[in-house]
Every structure is written in structure tokens, then in C-alpha cells.
Design a protein around this motif. Structure first.
Motif, PDB file in Angstrom:
ATOM      1  N   LEU A   1     -24.960  36.383 -29.714  1.00 17.48           N
ATOM      2  CA  LEU A   1     -23.917  35.428 -29.292  1.00 17.48           C
ATOM      3  C   LEU A   1     -24.525  34.029 -29.321  1.00 17.48           C
ATOM      4  CD1 LEU A   1     -22.238  37.063 -26.128  1.00 17.48           C
ATOM      5  CD2 LEU A   1     -21.504  37.220 -28.518  1.00 17.48           C
TER       6      LEU A   1
ATOM      7  N   GLY B   1     -20.868  31.212 -26.934  1.00 15.13           N
ATOM      8  CA  GLY B   1     -20.337  32.548 -26.638  1.00 15.13           C
ATOM      9  C   GLY B   1     -19.717  33.235 -27.837  1.00 15.13           C
TER      10      GLY B   1
ATOM     11  N   PHE C   1     -22.069  37.836 -17.604  1.00 12.96           N
ATOM     12  CA  PHE C   1     -20.706  38.160 -18.063  1.00 12.96           C
ATOM     13  C   PHE C   1     -19.826  38.600 -16.900  1.00 12.96           C
ATOM     14  CE2 PHE C   1     -23.496  39.118 -21.726  1.00 12.96           C
ATOM     15  CZ  PHE C   1     -22.919  38.299 -22.688  1.00 12.96           C
TER      16      PHE C   1
ATOM     17  N   LYS D   1     -17.989  40.286 -26.182  1.00 14.43           N
ATOM     18  CA  LYS D   1     -18.754  40.114 -24.943  1.00 14.43           C
ATOM     19  C   LYS D   1     -18.899  41.440 -24.198  1.00 14.43           C
ATOM     20  CE  LYS D   1     -18.390  35.217 -24.192  1.00 14.43           C
ATOM     21  NZ  LYS D   1     -17.589  34.131 -23.620  1.00 14.43           N
TER      22      LYS D   1
ATOM     23  N   LYS E   1     -22.426  42.633 -23.201  1.00 16.54           N
ATOM     24  CA  LYS E   1     -22.740  42.945 -21.803  1.00 16.54           C
ATOM     25  C   LYS E   1     -23.377  44.335 -21.701  1.00 16.54           C
ATOM     26  CE  LYS E   1     -20.583  43.058 -17.211  1.00 16.54           C
ATOM     27  NZ  LYS E   1     -19.356  42.819 -16.445  1.00 16.54           N
TER      28      LYS E   1
ATOM     29  N   GLU F   1     -13.097  37.354 -28.721  1.00 15.36           N
ATOM     30  CA  GLU F   1     -14.283  36.973 -27.963  1.00 15.36           C
ATOM     31  C   GLU F   1     -14.616  37.969 -26.833  1.00 15.36           C
ATOM     32  OE1 GLU F   1     -14.078  32.723 -27.271  1.00 15.36           O
ATOM     33  OE2 GLU F   1     -15.713  32.951 -25.802  1.00 15.36           O
TER      34      GLU F   1
END
Ligand code: GLU
Length: 551
Positions: free
Chosen positions: A228, A232, A14, A129, A133, A125
Motif C-alpha cells: 500500500l 493507502g 486499520f 485494506k 490488515k 480501497e
């Protein structure tokens, strides 16, 4: 095998994600609401099909939020592109508006409204993420490069050994990839998903108190579920946890089909260090099919689709009222004691919700609908009817709007008293009910009393036409009819007729029946004096002349 450097892995996967969960905590701070205020949402997928279950849940959410001084918002769950259709979002918003559900924030036709957006998952999104992460950094998530073939080989093996299916324990092979292997796979362009490294053990049981189902115990989740997907985009499990946290939802109302995966959701909240909301899992809507109960089905039951109610002309307050009787077992009792209060005064309570399934019965909805419409004012009915007719009955719309006063007067007949008329169940009933008021719809449906021949009918109609003098109210009108009856050889009252039937041709009721048939074309019609007052002398006389000519 060298100790994995999770920070390095997180950066590898990421690199473009710079904000952290702490940053998002600041962007979306806890809401400043009063103690006990509930923040609820509906989170439909834009599939283009809105069903009763959506509305069922939405009413629950709306009531819980608004009766507690909280917030009710709309989130669009559009992560699954296979299910999303063009215009799906518009359909959701339009249908909920139609049912009078007002969102305090969320997706709207013009965009988003509120401080906790974006309210469409595809636009979030980066947020997902950031949380993903974080999990990778903590060693709680990892990339999995298994192909479809790998996964089916795994399932076959599990089946053969009669083991639980899924990606867990020894089967979770990508758990153990080294940094070098991961790098090599990524460099080779292999697609991957991100999986949770589940800390769970199914030998342990989790306890949960559901607002509807009560205390529940389930085995802990040990599946390394996908959080995910390869593109993604998050799975429902992960997205709803992140969203409901950041949007500060404190009660999640959703269908009981999600109960089975609740251990996954609670685990996700835990590994993210977040407090889960309260959950309320609503039971399925059922119907009787012959002697057995079954789930409402999209294929077999048109009443499952919310469009059905609009097309058929069910009035919104009736549908909402009926759903409330299904939602809270004490609603009907409350309604009997409070016939005219708005339903928003009813103390909605998840404890009064069905645990096992609510029985949906169209006939019952129709009864409720009749009652609901019967206590509306003529003006209210008029507004709702023209709104419906505008879309579904152009002729009725034209006739009603051409003379609003007349239409309201027609719809006001028999309202307001202790025993209001109950002629209307759906808006589709309005036209046949009012048709005789309009020359273009008028038709002779019923005949004159059999004991009266044509000449006699003609005498009655002609006498009325020639001699009637305007009367101020219903009772003086009826007195006038009684006098006319006597002058034609009928008894001046039912009582006198009954005492001596052979002495008379009939009674005043026979006269009014002849008039009713000539003017309304049917035996069953609202109060004749009121009907004639609305029509006015000109139209009444024209009807009488036409009736005589048609004899
Ligand atoms: N998008 C999910 C559905 O349409 C929502 C479930 C939920 O409310 O969390 O079923």
C-alpha cells in the motif's frame, strides 16, 4: 525487544477496516461455471492511449473465455493517478466496443455490470485494506517510514558494495521497528507505506509453468515490496492479486514485461493463502526497421495506436483477423481451409502463441484486409462504410445515405463469385473507387485510346447515344456492342480482328474503352454493363452528351 503484538498493530493501522478476507470470500464466492471454463479479464490503466498490445491481449482473453464457456470482464486499473487522464475510462470502453469485443461484466459507460465489482480499483480501497490488515495480523506486512532520502542513501550503499538493489534483508530497517517506535512515528504524523515482510530467499528458485512461455525457473522474491502506498492506495502487485482472486480470474493474460515480477505475485498469493491463477505472458509486438527487428514504439510508429486504424478506416474484422494470424501460428492455415467460417470457430490455443515476439507488418494487414472485405456482401460493406464516413467523410456519408440502394448496388459489383474484386483495403479507398458514379465527384482521369481521333470518338459516342436499345443482360449487351462495332468498320470480334488487323479500324474492345472513359472517366473500372445498369439511362446519356461536348 518485546514480541510485537501484530493484532494490536493491525488495529492501529486499520481501525476503520471491519470486514475480513473471510467476509469477502463470502461476498464473492467461486463462480459456478462448467469444468474448464476460463475467467479472463483485461485490466488496462485509463491513460487515454489505447495500443495494439491492449487489443492483442484482449482478443486472447476473449477467445479463451468464450470458447470455454467462461467469463471475460473489464477491470479498470486506475490506482496510478499520475497516469490516469480525464475520459480515459470512456476511451477504453469505446475502443474495445469498436473492435467488437463484448465484455460479460465489468466497467461500462453506465457504471458497473456484474456481481464481482466494483470493477474500478479506486473503488476497492477497503477490500485491499482488509487483505493488508490480515497480512499485518499475520506478521507478514509492516509500516515503513523510510523517506526518499533514506531510500537513496540505501541504494548508494548497495551500489558501492555491488549488492542487489532494493528493500530486503538487513536493508529492510523498518522490519525491526518496535510498537513504541511505530506509534511515535504515527503520532508525529510521519507518512508511511505498507510493505510485505517477504519470506523469500533468492537462493531458492521457484518453478512456474506459463501458458505461453512454458516452464520457467526464477529466484524467489526477497524484496519487501510496497503493497500500500502512503495514500493507502495499493500497488499493481497487490491490487491485481486481490482482484484476480476475488473476481475469480483463473487465467491472467498480460504482457511479458510483467514476467520479471511474477515471483512477487506468486509469493503474494502464497502468503495470502490463495491459489494463483494460470498466467499467460504474451510476447512483445515487433516490427522490421530496415533489416533489424525492434519493438513497436509509441513515438515512431503511428500504427501502435488503436486510433490509427479507426482514422484510416481499417475495417474491424480485418484487424482482428490479422491479429489472429499473429496470435496463433496455425490460424492462417485454418483460414485457408475455412475461408468463410467466423473466426470464433477457430480453436484458439495459447500453445500456438509466439514465445519470442510477433512481427507486425502493416502491408500484411492490408493484404488481409483486402481479402476480408472482398468476401463481405455489398450490404455489409455499406453499413461499415457509412459508420466510418459519418465520422471521417461527411460528403461520402451524404451521398451514400441519400440513395442507399444505389450505394449498395455499387458496392455489390464483382462480389459473390469465386474471384471477388479486391479494390478496397481501407474505407478511405471507397470514395475514389465509387466517385464516378456521383456527378459531384466525377472527373476525367484518363484519355481515349490514342489511335482514335476526336471525330472518331465522337462518332462512337453519338452512335451509341442515338441507337442503343436496352439489353437484358451483359452478354446481349456485348453482342449489341459487337454489331455496332461492325457497323462502324470495326471487327465484330477480337478473333476476327487478330486474324486480319488491317481490314478493320479496331475491335469491340476499343468501343467499350471509349464508352468507359466517357462514363467512368478512367480506364480501370468495374464491369461497364453493371456500372450502366446502376447509373440508369438518364445518367449514362448525360455523361455521353457531356463527353461529346467536351471533345
Ligand atoms: N494495468 C496493467 C497494465 O496496464 C495490467 C496488467 C495486467 O493485465 O495484469 O499494464
Amino acid at each position: 525487544m518485546s514480541e510485537m503484538n501484530y493484532n494490536e498493530l493491525a488495529e492501529l493501522l486499520f481501525s476503520e477496516i471491519t470486514l475480513t478476507p473471510e467476509d469477502y470470500e463470502k461476498i464473492y464466492p467461486p463462480r459456478q461455471l462448467k469444468e474448464g471454463a476460463k475467467v479472463t479479464r483485461i485490466a488496462p490503466s485509463p491513460t487515454g492511449f489505447m495500443h495494439l498490445g491492449n487489443l492483442f491481449g484482449a482478443i486472447t482473453d476473449e477467445r479463451l473465455a468464450h470458447q470455454s464457456g467462461g467469463v471475460f470482464y473489464l477491470r479498470i486499473e486506475d490506482t496510478d493517478l499520475k497516469r490516469a487522464v480525464e475520459g480515459g475510462v470512456e476511451t477504453i470502453i469505446r475502443v474495445f466496443n469498436q473492435f467488437g469485443l463484448n465484455f460479460d461484466e465489468g466497467a461500462t459507460l453506465e457504471g458497473d455490470n456484474g456481481d464481482y465489482g466494483p470493477y474500478r480499483q479506486r473503488q476497492r480501497e477497503k477490500i485491499y485494506k482488509a487483505y493488508a490488515k490480515h497480512l499485518v495480523k499475520e506478521g507478514l506486512a509492516y509500516p515503513c517510514f523510510c523517506t526518499e532520502d533514506d531510500l537513496s542513501a540505501m541504494r548508494e550503499k548497495q551500489e558501492a558494495q555491488k549488492l542487489n538493489p532494493g528493500y530486503y534483508g538487513e536493508f529492510a530497517v523498518c522490519r525491526h521497528l518496535t510498537m513504541e517506535q511505530i506509534k511515535a512515528n504515527i503520532e508525529a504524523g510521519k507518512p508511511y507505506v505498507l510493505r510485505l515482510r517477504s519470506p523469500g530467499n533468492p537462493e531458492n528458485r521457484i518453478r512456474h509453468t506459463d501458458l505461453i512461455k512454458g516452464n520457467i525457473e526464477m529466484p524467489e522474491n526477497d524484496q519487501d515490496i510496497v503493497i500500500l502506498k502512503a495514500d493507502g492506495i495499493p500497488t499493481y502487485h497487490f491490487a491485481h492479486v486481490v482482484d484476480d482472486h476475488l473476481m475469480r480470474t483463473n487465467v491472467v493474460v498480460r504482457g511479458e514485461e510483467w514476467l520479471a515480477t511474477l515471483p512477487i505475485h506468486l509469493q503474494l498469493f502464497r502468503v495470502l493463502g490463495l491459489k494463483p491463477p494460470k498466467y499467460a505472458h504474451t510476447a512483445q509486438l515487433m516490427k522490421m526497421d530496415g533489416n533489424s527487428k525492434r519493438k513497436l514504439s509509441k513515438r515512431k510508429d503511428p500504427e501502435l495506436s488503436l486510433d490509427f486504424y479507426d482514422e484510416q478506416g481499417y475495417c474491424v474484422p480485418a484487424v482482428v483477423e490479422y491479429l489472429l494470424t499473429l496470435l496463433n501460428s496455425n490460424f492462417e492455415e485454418w483460414r485457408l481451409a475455412n475461408p468463410t467460417k467466423p473466426y470464433t470457430e477457430f480453436p484458439f490455443n495459447t500453445k500456438k502463441m509466439s514465445v519470442s515476439g510477433s512481427l507486425f507488418d502493416l502491408q500484411k494487414l492490408q493484404d488481409v484486409s483486402k481479402n476480408v472485405i472482398s468476401v463481405m456482401s455489398g450490404e455489409e460493406v455499406y453499413q461499415l462504410v457509412i459508420e466510418w464516413a459519418k465520422k471521417y467523410d461527411e460528403q461520402l456519408y451524404r451521398l451514400f445515405t441519400a440513395d442507399e440502394q444505389k450505394a449498395v448496388a455499387i458496392l455489390s459489383i464483382g462480389r459473390g463469385g469465386k474471384k471477388p474484386r479486391k479494390d478496397l483495403t481501407v474505407w478511405g479507398d471507397v470514395k475514389p473507387y465509387v466517385s464516378f458514379f456521383y456527378d459531384e465527384l466525377f472527373a476525367m482521369q484518363d484519355g481515349y485510346p490514342e489511335k482514335m481521333d476526336k471525330a472518331e470518338v465522337q462518332t462512337v459516342l453519338q452512335t451509341y447515344l442515338d441507337t442503343y436499345t436496352e439489353q437484358p443482360d451483359n452478354s446481349s449487351w456485348f453482342n449489341w456492342i459487337c454489331q455496332m462495332a461492325a457497323s462502324l468498320g470495326y471487327a465484330p470480334s477480337t478473333k476476327e480482328y487478330k486474324a486480319n488487323p488491317d481490314a478493320f479500324k479496331g475491335q469491340p474492345g476499343d468501343i467499350t474503352m471509349v464508352l468507359r472513359v466517357a462514363i467512368c472517366g478512367r480506364h480501370n473500372a468495374p464491369d461497364l454493363f453493371e456500372v450502366m445498369s446502376i447509373m440508369g439511362k438518364e445518367q449514362v446519356d448525360a455523361r455521353l452528351r457531356a463527353a461529346i461536348a467536351a471533345l
